[in-house]
Design a protein around this motif. Structure first.
Motif, PDB file in Angstrom:
ATOM      1  N   VAL A   6       0.844  -1.203   0.000  1.00 58.37           N
ATOM      2  CA  VAL A   6       0.000   0.000   0.000  1.00 58.37           C
ATOM      3  C   VAL A   6       0.877   1.250   0.000  1.00 58.37           C
ATOM      4  CG1 VAL A   6      -1.652   1.324   1.393  1.00 58.37           C
ATOM      5  CG2 VAL A   6      -1.965  -1.130   1.084  1.00 58.37           C
ATOM      6  N   PHE A   7       1.941   1.219   0.782  1.00 56.94           N
ATOM      7  CA  PHE A   7       2.854   2.358   0.820  1.00 56.94           C
ATOM      8  C   PHE A   7       3.462   2.631  -0.548  1.00 56.94           C
ATOM      9  CE2 PHE A   7       7.245   3.874   1.258  1.00 56.94           C
ATOM     10  CZ  PHE A   7       7.001   5.117   1.810  1.00 56.94           C
ATOM     11  N   ILE A   8       3.931   1.594  -1.209  1.00 52.53           N
ATOM     12  CA  ILE A   8       4.560   1.763  -2.526  1.00 52.53           C
ATOM     13  C   ILE A   8       3.543   2.246  -3.554  1.00 52.53           C
ATOM     14  CG2 ILE A   8       5.684   0.529  -4.430  1.00 52.53           C
ATOM     15  CD1 ILE A   8       7.150  -1.108  -2.321  1.00 52.53           C
ATOM     16  N   LEU A   9       2.342   1.725  -3.524  1.00 47.61           N
ATOM     17  CA  LEU A   9       1.307   2.182  -4.458  1.00 47.61           C
ATOM     18  C   LEU A   9       0.945   3.641  -4.211  1.00 47.61           C
ATOM     19  CD1 LEU A   9      -1.026  -0.952  -4.604  1.00 47.61           C
ATOM     20  CD2 LEU A   9       0.561  -0.134  -6.360  1.00 47.61           C
ATOM     21  N   ASN A  10       0.847   4.040  -2.945  1.00 52.92           N
ATOM     22  CA  ASN A  10       0.565   5.447  -2.623  1.00 52.92           C
ATOM     23  C   ASN A  10       1.724   6.347  -3.051  1.00 52.92           C
ATOM     24  OD1 ASN A  10      -1.959   4.959  -1.569  1.00 52.92           O
ATOM     25  ND2 ASN A  10      -1.208   4.773   0.535  1.00 52.92           N
ATOM     26  N   ARG A  16       3.251  10.502  -9.433  1.00 56.71           N
ATOM     27  CA  ARG A  16       2.632  10.725 -10.747  1.00 56.71           C
ATOM     28  C   ARG A  16       1.692  11.919 -10.781  1.00 56.71           C
ATOM     29  NH1 ARG A  16       0.809   4.811 -12.988  1.00 56.71           N
ATOM     30  NH2 ARG A  16       2.883   4.084 -13.544  1.00 56.71           N
ATOM     31  N   TYR A  17       0.876  12.086  -9.750  1.00 56.25           N
ATOM     32  CA  TYR A  17      -0.232  13.032  -9.848  1.00 56.25           C
ATOM     33  C   TYR A  17      -0.139  14.249  -8.933  1.00 56.25           C
ATOM     34  CZ  TYR A  17      -2.169   9.016 -12.255  1.00 56.25           C
ATOM     35  OH  TYR A  17      -2.360   7.969 -13.107  1.00 56.25           O
ATOM     36  N   LYS A  18       0.615  14.187  -7.859  1.00 56.04           N
ATOM     37  CA  LYS A  18       0.603  15.296  -6.910  1.00 56.04           C
ATOM     38  C   LYS A  18       1.836  16.186  -6.985  1.00 56.04           C
ATOM     39  CE  LYS A  18      -2.428  13.106  -3.579  1.00 56.04           C
ATOM     40  NZ  LYS A  18      -2.595  12.684  -2.183  1.00 56.04           N
ATOM     41  N   ILE A  19       2.890  15.702  -7.608  1.00 58.61           N
ATOM     42  CA  ILE A  19       4.112  16.498  -7.728  1.00 58.61           C
ATOM     43  C   ILE A  19       4.066  17.254  -9.048  1.00 58.61           C
ATOM     44  CG2 ILE A  19       6.612  16.405  -7.974  1.00 58.61           C
ATOM     45  CD1 ILE A  19       6.619  13.978  -6.190  1.00 58.61           C
TER      46      ILE A  19
END
Length: 63
Positions: A6-10, A16-19
């Motif tokens: 879960v950590f790696i997926l987050n 990809r999307y927030k930076i």
């Protein structure tokens, strides 16, 4: 193991999307600015070092 997955997926989702990544030309301009500023500071510190060396050599040769 589930928490790690879960950590790696987050982590991947955040990268990809927030930076916001800079545009390539901005990255080039900023890199050149850093290189030029580093070169100027290196010259300035080298000049100070050289002048201190000359002053110390002159001082010790005087006595």
């Amino acid at each position: 193991m589930s928490k790690l997955k879960v950590f790696i997926l987050n982590l991947i989702q955040e990268v990809r999307y927030k930076i916001t990544w800079p545009a390539y030309h901005k990255l080039q301009n900023n890199s050149m600015l850093v290189l030029v500023a580093s070169f100027i500071f290196a010259l300035l510190i080298g000049l100070i070092d050289w002048s201190f060396k000359k002053a110390v050599v002159w001082f010790y040769s005087a006595f």
